[in-house]
Design a protein around this motif. Structure first.
Motif, PDB file in Angstrom:
ATOM      1  N   LEU A 173     -30.675  -2.169  -2.463  1.00 45.29           N
ATOM      2  CA  LEU A 173     -31.176  -3.463  -1.913  1.00 45.29           C
ATOM      3  C   LEU A 173     -30.280  -4.344  -1.125  1.00 45.29           C
ATOM      4  CD1 LEU A 173     -33.386  -4.366  -5.117  1.00 45.29           C
ATOM      5  CD2 LEU A 173     -34.258  -3.188  -2.875  1.00 45.29           C
ATOM      6  N   CYS A 174     -29.329  -4.455  -1.529  1.00 48.45           N
ATOM      7  CA  CYS A 174     -28.228  -5.276  -0.821  1.00 48.45           C
ATOM      8  C   CYS A 174     -27.918  -4.653   0.444  1.00 48.45           C
ATOM      9  CB  CYS A 174     -26.711  -5.549  -1.681  1.00 48.45           C
ATOM     10  SG  CYS A 174     -27.066  -6.417  -3.266  1.00 48.45           S
ATOM     11  N   GLY A 175     -27.550  -3.217   0.312  1.00 47.71           N
ATOM     12  CA  GLY A 175     -27.375  -2.551   1.901  1.00 47.71           C
ATOM     13  C   GLY A 175     -28.366  -2.830   2.621  1.00 47.71           C
ATOM     14  N   ALA A 176     -29.632  -2.723   2.201  1.00 46.86           N
ATOM     15  CA  ALA A 176     -31.030  -2.716   3.049  1.00 46.86           C
ATOM     16  C   ALA A 176     -30.807  -4.168   3.518  1.00 46.86           C
ATOM     17  CB  ALA A 176     -32.113  -2.403   2.561  1.00 46.86           C
ATOM     18  N   ALA A 177     -30.766  -5.174   2.791  1.00 43.95           N
ATOM     19  CA  ALA A 177     -30.818  -6.559   3.316  1.00 43.95           C
ATOM     20  C   ALA A 177     -29.516  -6.735   4.398  1.00 43.95           C
ATOM     21  CB  ALA A 177     -30.816  -7.461   1.927  1.00 43.95           C
ATOM     22  N   LEU A 178     -28.531  -6.587   3.947  1.00 44.67           N
ATOM     23  CA  LEU A 178     -27.459  -7.021   4.683  1.00 44.67           C
ATOM     24  C   LEU A 178     -27.296  -6.041   6.008  1.00 44.67           C
ATOM     25  CD1 LEU A 178     -24.606  -7.250   1.928  1.00 44.67           C
ATOM     26  CD2 LEU A 178     -25.718  -9.021   3.283  1.00 44.67           C
ATOM     27  N   GLY A 179     -27.882  -4.757   5.899  1.00 47.60           N
ATOM     28  CA  GLY A 179     -28.119  -4.011   7.226  1.00 47.60           C
ATOM     29  C   GLY A 179     -28.963  -4.619   7.820  1.00 47.60           C
ATOM     30  N   ALA A 180     -30.124  -4.853   7.436  1.00 43.65           N
ATOM     31  CA  ALA A 180     -31.209  -5.637   8.489  1.00 43.65           C
ATOM     32  C   ALA A 180     -30.414  -6.923   9.235  1.00 43.65           C
ATOM     33  CB  ALA A 180     -32.331  -6.106   7.563  1.00 43.65           C
ATOM     34  N   LEU A 181     -29.587  -7.887   8.296  1.00 39.53           N
ATOM     35  CA  LEU A 181     -29.045  -8.945   9.122  1.00 39.53           C
ATOM     36  C   LEU A 181     -27.982  -8.609  10.230  1.00 39.53           C
ATOM     37  CD1 LEU A 181     -28.248 -11.031   5.945  1.00 39.53           C
ATOM     38  CD2 LEU A 181     -30.024 -11.514   7.591  1.00 39.53           C
ATOM     39  N   ALA A 182     -27.438  -7.056   9.852  1.00 41.96           N
ATOM     40  CA  ALA A 182     -26.511  -6.645  11.053  1.00 41.96           C
ATOM     41  C   ALA A 182     -27.347  -6.125  12.052  1.00 41.96           C
ATOM     42  CB  ALA A 182     -25.580  -5.493  10.561  1.00 41.96           C
ATOM     43  N   LEU A 183     -28.567  -5.324  11.952  1.00 44.18           N
ATOM     44  CA  LEU A 183     -29.331  -5.163  12.995  1.00 44.18           C
ATOM     45  C   LEU A 183     -29.874  -6.532  13.963  1.00 44.18           C
ATOM     46  CD1 LEU A 183     -31.802  -2.535  11.649  1.00 44.18           C
ATOM     47  CD2 LEU A 183     -30.120  -2.261  13.545  1.00 44.18           C
ATOM     48  N   LEU A 184     -30.212  -7.330  13.196  1.00 47.06           N
ATOM     49  CA  LEU A 184     -30.492  -8.617  13.793  1.00 47.06           C
ATOM     50  C   LEU A 184     -29.290  -9.248  14.540  1.00 47.06           C
ATOM     51  CD1 LEU A 184     -32.624 -10.421  11.304  1.00 47.06           C
ATOM     52  CD2 LEU A 184     -33.580  -9.237  13.252  1.00 47.06           C
ATOM     53  N   ALA A 185     -28.259  -9.000  14.203  1.00 40.61           N
ATOM     54  CA  ALA A 185     -27.048  -9.379  14.908  1.00 40.61           C
ATOM     55  C   ALA A 185     -26.553  -8.664  16.223  1.00 40.61           C
ATOM     56  CB  ALA A 185     -25.830  -9.619  14.080  1.00 40.61           C
ATOM     57  N   GLY A 186     -27.329  -7.431  16.508  1.00 40.15           N
ATOM     58  CA  GLY A 186     -27.180  -6.872  17.569  1.00 40.15           C
ATOM     59  C   GLY A 186     -26.309  -5.378  17.193  1.00 40.15           C
ATOM     60  N   GLN A 187     -26.161  -5.022  16.130  1.00 37.93           N
ATOM     61  CA  GLN A 187     -25.422  -3.843  15.641  1.00 37.93           C
ATOM     62  C   GLN A 187     -26.501  -2.616  16.014  1.00 37.93           C
ATOM     63  OE1 GLN A 187     -22.208  -3.173  15.269  1.00 37.93           O
ATOM     64  NE2 GLN A 187     -21.971  -5.462  15.507  1.00 37.93           N
ATOM     65  N   GLY A 188     -25.983  -1.554  16.267  1.00 34.21           N
ATOM     66  CA  GLY A 188     -26.969  -0.240  16.238  1.00 34.21           C
ATOM     67  C   GLY A 188     -27.172   0.210  14.893  1.00 34.21           C
ATOM     68  N   TRP A 189     -28.219   1.291  14.671  1.00 27.09           N
ATOM     69  CA  TRP A 189     -28.567   1.362  13.248  1.00 27.09           C
ATOM     70  C   TRP A 189     -27.652   2.332  12.638  1.00 27.09           C
ATOM     71  CZ3 TRP A 189     -28.844   6.245  11.064  1.00 27.09           C
ATOM     72  CH2 TRP A 189     -28.993   7.186  11.849  1.00 27.09           C
ATOM     73  N   LYS A 190     -26.744   2.845  13.237  1.00 22.40           N
ATOM     74  CA  LYS A 190     -25.755   3.632  12.374  1.00 22.40           C
ATOM     75  C   LYS A 190     -24.735   2.596  11.974  1.00 22.40           C
ATOM     76  CE  LYS A 190     -26.360   8.052  14.739  1.00 22.40           C
ATOM     77  NZ  LYS A 190     -25.843   8.980  15.544  1.00 22.40           N
ATOM     78  N   ALA A 191     -24.251   1.776  12.796  1.00 17.45           N
ATOM     79  CA  ALA A 191     -23.119   0.724  12.621  1.00 17.45           C
ATOM     80  C   ALA A 191     -23.965  -0.217  11.422  1.00 17.45           C
ATOM     81  CB  ALA A 191     -22.958  -0.075  13.712  1.00 17.45           C
ATOM     82  N   ALA A 192     -25.047  -0.580  11.506  1.00 14.18           N
ATOM     83  CA  ALA A 192     -25.735  -1.411  10.633  1.00 14.18           C
ATOM     84  C   ALA A 192     -25.910  -1.105   9.238  1.00 14.18           C
ATOM     85  CB  ALA A 192     -27.105  -1.846  11.191  1.00 14.18           C
ATOM     86  N   LEU A 193     -26.073   0.479   9.022  1.00 14.89           N
ATOM     87  CA  LEU A 193     -26.315   1.122   8.011  1.00 14.89           C
ATOM     88  C   LEU A 193     -24.794   0.950   7.390  1.00 14.89           C
ATOM     89  CD1 LEU A 193     -27.424   2.892   6.042  1.00 14.89           C
ATOM     90  CD2 LEU A 193     -26.680   4.911   7.282  1.00 14.89           C
ATOM     91  N   VAL A 194     -23.736   1.608   7.914  1.00 19.65           N
ATOM     92  CA  VAL A 194     -22.453   1.242   7.412  1.00 19.65           C
ATOM     93  C   VAL A 194     -21.902  -0.074   7.057  1.00 19.65           C
ATOM     94  CG1 VAL A 194     -19.927   1.489   7.892  1.00 19.65           C
ATOM     95  CG2 VAL A 194     -21.686   3.374   8.766  1.00 19.65           C
ATOM     96  N   VAL A 195     -22.259  -1.203   7.766  1.00 18.43           N
ATOM     97  CA  VAL A 195     -21.959  -2.457   7.650  1.00 18.43           C
ATOM     98  C   VAL A 195     -22.972  -3.106   6.278  1.00 18.43           C
ATOM     99  CG1 VAL A 195     -22.275  -4.818   8.224  1.00 18.43           C
ATOM    100  CG2 VAL A 195     -21.379  -3.003   9.967  1.00 18.43           C
ATOM    101  N   GLY A 196     -23.915  -2.805   6.156  1.00 14.87           N
ATOM    102  CA  GLY A 196     -24.708  -3.056   5.212  1.00 14.87           C
ATOM    103  C   GLY A 196     -24.248  -2.380   4.104  1.00 14.87           C
ATOM    104  N   LEU A 197     -24.023  -1.151   3.869  1.00  9.25           N
ATOM    105  CA  LEU A 197     -23.451  -0.353   2.421  1.00  9.25           C
ATOM    106  C   LEU A 197     -22.230  -0.975   2.158  1.00  9.25           C
ATOM    107  CD1 LEU A 197     -25.113   3.006   3.124  1.00  9.25           C
ATOM    108  CD2 LEU A 197     -25.801   1.162   1.621  1.00  9.25           C
ATOM    109  N   GLY A 198     -21.423  -1.248   3.314  1.00  8.32           N
ATOM    110  CA  GLY A 198     -19.921  -1.718   3.062  1.00  8.32           C
ATOM    111  C   GLY A 198     -19.984  -2.946   2.378  1.00  8.32           C
ATOM    112  N   LEU A 199     -20.553  -3.980   2.740  1.00  6.56           N
ATOM    113  CA  LEU A 199     -20.937  -5.264   2.321  1.00  6.56           C
ATOM    114  C   LEU A 199     -21.495  -5.200   1.144  1.00  6.56           C
ATOM    115  CD1 LEU A 199     -21.801  -7.317   5.626  1.00  6.56           C
ATOM    116  CD2 LEU A 199     -19.423  -7.248   4.355  1.00  6.56           C
ATOM    117  N   ALA A 200     -22.515  -4.261   0.757  1.00  5.65           N
ATOM    118  CA  ALA A 200     -22.990  -4.340  -0.585  1.00  5.65           C
ATOM    119  C   ALA A 200     -22.089  -3.963  -1.779  1.00  5.65           C
ATOM    120  CB  ALA A 200     -23.979  -3.247  -0.439  1.00  5.65           C
ATOM    121  N   LEU A 201     -20.850  -3.345  -1.263  1.00  2.86           N
ATOM    122  CA  LEU A 201     -19.815  -3.138  -2.249  1.00  2.86           C
ATOM    123  C   LEU A 201     -19.197  -4.135  -2.786  1.00  2.86           C
ATOM    124  CD1 LEU A 201     -18.372   0.203  -1.013  1.00  2.86           C
ATOM    125  CD2 LEU A 201     -20.299  -0.080  -2.506  1.00  2.86           C
ATOM    126  N   SER A 202     -19.171  -4.275  -4.132  1.00  4.35           N
ATOM    127  CA  SER A 202     -18.306  -5.461  -4.636  1.00  4.35           C
ATOM    128  C   SER A 202     -16.703  -5.202  -5.160  1.00  4.35           C
ATOM    129  CB  SER A 202     -18.751  -6.058  -6.086  1.00  4.35           C
ATOM    130  OG  SER A 202     -20.157  -6.336  -5.250  1.00  4.35           O
TER     131      SER A 202
END
Length: 595
Positions: free
Chosen positions: A96-125
């Motif tokens: 859930l956190c990866g999907a939500a944060l990845g969606a924000l990365a997509l809105l910020a202009g990242q490609g889907w692969k980069a958004a996937l990595v950014v979302g999952l990376g930020l989901a980690l604590s």
């Protein structure tokens, strides 16, 4: 200053000696101290170190070692016991956190692969910061503390395939990924798993027989770094190799000794890693776009707080206050995000500017979390505790008895415990004895020196209620009792005593001493009296009376042990007293019919 050699050592020691105690005094923790020190000493502030990339490259070994230690903790039985909170709540949190944060990365202009990595990376604590905060607040055993540990455990598991997939995603982006590379990667993993399963324990068995601690340390480092190197050679994450090596050794008799050997290196190199991350935070970029960075940090904390709060309520079934504290501990970014974004930049999934922004966002979230958690704890009303809904490991499920020394004395104690169904941990420095004992039973018997604090800590000594010190060596026995009484004063210590002098020393340290041949000698004396014709009931009565007299004498002599003349006189008086101990019924006790 050139960021190499003696200068780096001095900078790191400066942070450890000055910054860490200062920050911990104010409740901020060591990780924040390293980050802030790195920011100040890095090229974007005081410029004491101008080349943080070299520091970061060297210090990433600390992350590799952290993954190895995590692997050592993940025994199959533990995963099964905690399967619901780990895989249900932990899995939902990452998704859930990866999907939500990845969606924000997509809105910020990242490609889907980069958004996937950014979302999952930020989901980690942050495992380091989260567990440290819980430990400092004495909340590891609380409802939200146990659930936070389970979620962090899943995040650590999820980080492994994420790190492994980043190089493949990067190559796929450039259409450079072929079947040969996939086969090579799978073959390397299979070789590590199969080879490690059948070779690692044999290697450490040979090393342990040398009885040279430095050789064992070298072998541990060789396994960690060698497995990391193997994965790196086939284009995968170095941490994946170290993690797999740790899992393969999680059920071995060397688990606690390995963790004790690696922990100091892990702690030092992780500290250097956090400093290097701080050095890499571009303050000029933060200052040039403060609203963007501040909004991103706020979005990260808000998204994760809302989702974690909801997961804490259901399916976590925590009360609102506990769910909010869970969110407060885990809403921050994590140390693995630095590695994830570094790997993503290396394979050109994200550019350097994006990486610097993400690094600053994660670093600032880690810096703010202790402050926000302190504020939340004061503002939230206190609730009554409720039953833990998940089958997470409660504190009373951990073995509460530790047997140090598994020779003839310790084994008898262990067999009695086993007969009652009481779990225990046994540690012995003789690898042959450990191997023999493990081949005959499924008890938790490990190799290592129980007089070392690092090993006791690795074995979970803080949750041990009773220590049984059955070590053969008098010096080692005293050393361990002294260590336990200093660091675990709430525990009871039963110690094997070689003789009366050894027993005096043990009692002076606060242990309950049991002379190793005393009980069996009394039993034999009883049988001798019966064989000479005395009634068994009368012989047992006399044995008990003698035992009480002798134990009183032992205490009297202990108080006089520093006065040799008084001790000798007390011993002479005791001999006279012993001669008349049973005079009142000597006639009844006199054997009949003996020639």
């Amino acid at each position: 200053m050139d960021s190499g050699g003696l200068e780096l050592v001095l900078v790191f020691l400066l942070a450890a000696v000055l910054a860490v105690p200062l920050f911990k005094r104010f409740g901020f923790g060591a990780v924040l101290a390293y980050l802030v020190t790195g920011v100040l000493l890095g090229p974007h502030a005081l410029a004491v170190v101008r080349d943080p990339d070299r520091v970061l490259a060297a210090s990433e070994i600390g992350v590799v070692m952290l993954l190895f230690v995590i692997g050592l903790e993940l025994s199959l039985s533990r995963l099964i016991l905690m399967r619901r909170p780990i895989f249900m709540v932990g899995g939902l949190q990452v998704l859930l956190c990866g999907a939500a944060l990845g969606a924000l990365a997509l809105l910020a202009g990242q490609g889907w692969k980069a958004a996937l990595v950014v979302g999952l990376g930020l989901a980690l604590s942050s495992t380091a910061v989260g567990l440290q905060l819980l430990a400092e607040r004495k909340e590891l055993a609380s409802e939200h503390g146990r659930l936070a540990f389970a979620i962090l455990l899943f995040q650590d598991l999820a980080a492994i395939p994420l790190l492994a997939a980043i190089p493949l995603l990067g190559k796929a982006k450039s259409a450079e990924l072929g079947w040969a590379e996939v086969v090579q990667a799978v073959a390397a993993i299979a070789a590590l798993v199969i080879g490690g399963r059948y070779l690692l324990r044999r290697l450490f068995r040979v090393i342990a027989r040398t009885d040279l601690p430095e050789v064992f340390t070298g072998a541990a480092l060789l396994v960690v770094l060698g497995s990391a190197w193997l994965m790196q050679k086939v284009g995968l994450s170095a941490g994946l190799g170290a993690f797999l090596a740790g899992v393969l050794l999680a059920e071995s008799e060397y688990r606690h000794e390995l963790e004790a050997q690696i922990k100091p290196f892990e702690g030092l190199l992780l500290g250097l890693f956090f400093m290097a991350v701080g050095m890499g935070i571009d303050l000029r970029r933060v200052m040039s776009e403060p609203w963007l960075i501040a909004a991103a940090v706020a979005a990260l904390l808000a998204v994760k707080t809302v989702l974690l709060f909801g997961l804490g309520l259901r399916p976590g079934q925590l009360r609102p206050r506990s769910a909010f504290l869970l969110a407060g501990v885990l809403a921050l970014g994590g140390e693995f995000a630095f590695v994830v974004f570094g790997e993503a930049a290396r394979v050109q999934l994200i550019d350097a500017i994006t990486r610097n922004r993400l690094t600053a966002i994660v670093g600032l979230s880690m810096a703010l979390t202790p402050l926000l958690l302190m504020l939340a704890s004061k503002l939230l009303p206190v609730e009554r505790a409720q039953a833990q809904p998940f089958d997470a490991i409660p504190t009373d499920r951990h073995p509460q008895v530790l047997v140090a020394g598994f020779g003839r004395f310790g084994q008898i104690v262990a067999r009695l415990l086993r007969a009652q169904g009481i779990p225990f941990i046994a540690i012995d420095p003789d690898i042959e004895q450990v191997n023999l004992s493990r081949s005959l039973s499924s008890d938790q018997i490990y190799y290592g020196d129980p007089t070392r604090m690092a090993l006791l800590r690795s074995a979970g000594a803080e949750r041990i209620r009773i220590f049984v010190v059955a070590i053969n060596s008098v010096e080692a026995s005293l050393r361990m009792v002294r260590l336990v009484r200093k660091h675990y004063p709430q525990a009871r210590v039963f110690a094997r005593a070689r003789n009366r002098q050894h027993a005096w020393q043990l009692v002076d340290m606060g242990a309950e001493a049991l002379r190793e041949t005393y009980g069996s000698s009394l039993e034999m004396g009883l049988e001798v009296l019966v064989a000479l014709g005395m009634d068994r009931a009368q012989a047992e009565t006399r044995m008990r009376r003698f035992r009480a007299w002798d134990e009183a004498l032992l205490e009297q002599q202990r108080l006089l042990q520093d006065d040799e003349d008084a001790l000798l006189q007390a011993t002479r008086d005791a001999r006279k007293e012993l001669d008349g101990l049973f005079e009142e019924d000597a006639a009844a006790a006199h054997p009949q019919g003996q020639g």
